[in-house]
Design an enzyme around this catalytic site. Structure first.
Site, mmCIF file in Angstrom:
data_model
loop_
_atom_site.group_PDB
_atom_site.id
_atom_site.type_symbol
_atom_site.label_atom_id
_atom_site.label_comp_id
_atom_site.label_asym_id
_atom_site.label_seq_id
_atom_site.Cartn_x
_atom_site.Cartn_y
_atom_site.Cartn_z
ATOM 1 N N ASN A 9 15.454 31.534 -67.178
ATOM 2 C CA ASN A 9 15.672 30.085 -67.178
ATOM 3 C C ASN A 9 14.821 29.492 -68.294
ATOM 4 O OD1 ASN A 9 15.865 27.380 -66.660
ATOM 5 N ND2 ASN A 9 14.779 27.436 -64.705
ATOM 6 N N TRP A 10 15.473 29.079 -69.367
ATOM 7 C CA TRP A 10 14.718 28.597 -70.535
ATOM 8 C C TRP A 10 14.271 27.143 -70.395
ATOM 9 C CZ3 TRP A 10 18.065 30.976 -75.067
ATOM 10 C CH2 TRP A 10 17.826 32.354 -75.115
ATOM 11 N N LYS A 11 14.737 26.459 -69.385
ATOM 12 C CA LYS A 11 14.345 25.059 -69.163
ATOM 13 C C LYS A 11 14.527 24.257 -70.470
ATOM 14 C CE LYS A 11 11.333 26.823 -65.624
ATOM 15 N NZ LYS A 11 10.155 26.672 -64.815
ATOM 16 N N HIS A 96 17.403 23.498 -59.036
ATOM 17 C CA HIS A 96 16.069 23.978 -59.424
ATOM 18 C C HIS A 96 15.024 22.957 -58.971
ATOM 19 C CE1 HIS A 96 12.600 25.059 -61.807
ATOM 20 N NE2 HIS A 96 13.134 26.273 -61.870
ATOM 21 N N GLU A 98 12.530 21.705 -60.320
ATOM 22 C CA GLU A 98 12.197 20.648 -61.283
ATOM 23 C C GLU A 98 13.236 19.535 -61.234
ATOM 24 O OE1 GLU A 98 11.714 23.366 -64.508
ATOM 25 O OE2 GLU A 98 9.919 24.126 -63.522
ATOM 26 N N GLU A 168 12.443 30.195 -54.791
ATOM 27 C CA GLU A 168 11.350 29.911 -55.725
ATOM 28 C C GLU A 168 10.354 28.955 -55.065
ATOM 29 O OE1 GLU A 168 12.626 30.477 -60.074
ATOM 30 O OE2 GLU A 168 13.258 28.488 -59.473
ATOM 31 N N GLY A 174 5.546 28.441 -62.789
ATOM 32 C CA GLY A 174 4.795 28.082 -63.997
ATOM 33 C C GLY A 174 3.303 27.949 -63.761
ATOM 34 N N SER A 213 6.557 32.636 -61.539
ATOM 35 C CA SER A 213 5.550 33.469 -62.210
ATOM 36 C C SER A 213 5.872 34.964 -62.179
ATOM 37 C CB SER A 213 4.154 33.191 -61.627
ATOM 38 O OG SER A 213 3.802 31.841 -61.828
ATOM 39 N N GLY A 234 11.116 32.173 -65.681
ATOM 40 C CA GLY A 234 10.942 31.094 -66.656
ATOM 41 C C GLY A 234 10.183 31.592 -67.876
ATOM 42 N N GLY A 235 8.872 31.363 -67.882
ATOM 43 C CA GLY A 235 8.015 31.657 -69.036
ATOM 44 C C GLY A 235 8.231 33.042 -69.651
HETATM 45 P P1 PGA Z 1 8.210 30.661 -64.193
HETATM 46 O O1 PGA Z 1 9.485 29.768 -63.826
HETATM 47 O O2 PGA Z 1 8.685 32.098 -64.261
HETATM 48 O O3 PGA Z 1 7.731 30.157 -65.521
HETATM 49 O O4 PGA Z 1 7.215 30.475 -63.091
HETATM 50 C C1 PGA Z 1 10.441 30.207 -62.911
HETATM 51 C C2 PGA Z 1 11.527 29.193 -62.711
HETATM 52 O O5 PGA Z 1 11.261 27.987 -62.722
HETATM 53 O O6 PGA Z 1 12.704 29.568 -62.523
#
Ligand code: PGA
Length: 251
Positions: A9-11, A96, A98, A168, A174, A213, A234-235
């Site tokens: 997920n590149w956000k 998600h 966010e 999640e 993150g 994470s 994500g990251g």
């Molecule tokens: P993260 O993000 O791996 O950077 O914690 C995961 C996500 O939001 O899907």
């Protein structure tokens, strides 16, 4: 047997040029994943979808990060499912945390989007998870249970067979504070039990991911849990080298 799935997920990251560069560099990796029975994908921003779809290997899943549930209309700033389909996109992340936090995405709205995606033969990746306050208050199962039941309301077993659910915990996204594999297995198993109650036997086919994470060092531990079928990352999905390591560490 459920195939493993890793979805990056590149956000709100990467310019179109950077997204394309990643896609061009990912061909070998996509082939390796396919040979190893792993589904691999990325979710770029709307703007980069076309460039990534065109530059990536055809085995690479390219997912949107959101969509509107209506096909068109006066909804400034929104993107509809037919627009995604025109680009050849057939996967979409929904709910998600966010978006739940910053964009008022409710379980009811997620339900409308999931239904619209399924009607369009697309694959929703439905995200659920509790906040830190809810986790500390021991409310994880209550919150996640409601998200699953309300988000997937009024769907049939036939309709949900390609669906993906991602657990999640919001406190792990993150933050570097990943949930233990025991927690991940416990809640992913709990989600599968609800899916069984709602849809019966097809619950055995639905893939459930852990996210929050996930890094090359811990990905294997999560994926060795019986109810964790993959990861939403994500990251660690932003750099081709660490994405490659995520794959090679679960082979
Ligand atoms: P993260 O993000 O791996 O950077 O914690 C995961 C996500 O939001 O899907």
């Amino acid at each position: 047997m459920r195939r493993k799935l890793l979805l990056g997920n590149w956000k709100m990251n990467k310019l179109i040029s950077e997204a394309k560069e990643f896609a061009l560099a990912s061909h070998e990796l996509a082939d390796l994943a396919t040979k190893s029975n792993i589904d691999l994908g990325v979710a770029p921003t709307f703007l980069s979808l076309q460039a990534v779809k065109e530059a990536a290997n055809k085995n690479m899943i390219v997912a949107a990060q959101n969509c509107h549930y209506l096909p068109n209309g006066a909804y400034t700033g929104e993107v509809s499912i037919p627009m995604l389909k025109e680009l050849g996109i057939s996967w979409c992340i929904i709910g998600h945390s966010e978006r739940r936090t910053y964009d008022n995405e409710t379980n009811e709205k997620c339900n409308l989007k999931i239904k619209a995606l399924i009607e369009n033969e697309m694959v929703p990746v439905y995200c659920v998870g509790e906040t830190l306050a809810q986790f500390e208050a021991g409310e994880t199962k209550k919150v996640v249970g409601e998200q699953v039941r309300n988000g997937l309301k009024d769907l049939t077993a036939e309709q949900v067979k390609n669906l993906v659910v991602a657990y999640e915990p919001v406190w792990s996204i993150g933050t570097g504070k990943n949930a233990s594999s025991e927690i991940a297995e416990n809640i992913c198993g709990f989600i599968r039990d609800i899916l069984k109650e709602m849809f019966g036997k097809v619950s055995e086919e639905i893939r459930i991911l852990y996210g929050g994470s996930v890094k090359p060092v811990n990905v294997k531990e999560y994926l060795s849990c019986p109810n964790v079928d993959g990861a939403l990352v994500g990251g660690a999905s932003l750099k081709i080298d660490s994405y490659k390591e995520l794959v090679t560490n679960i082979l």
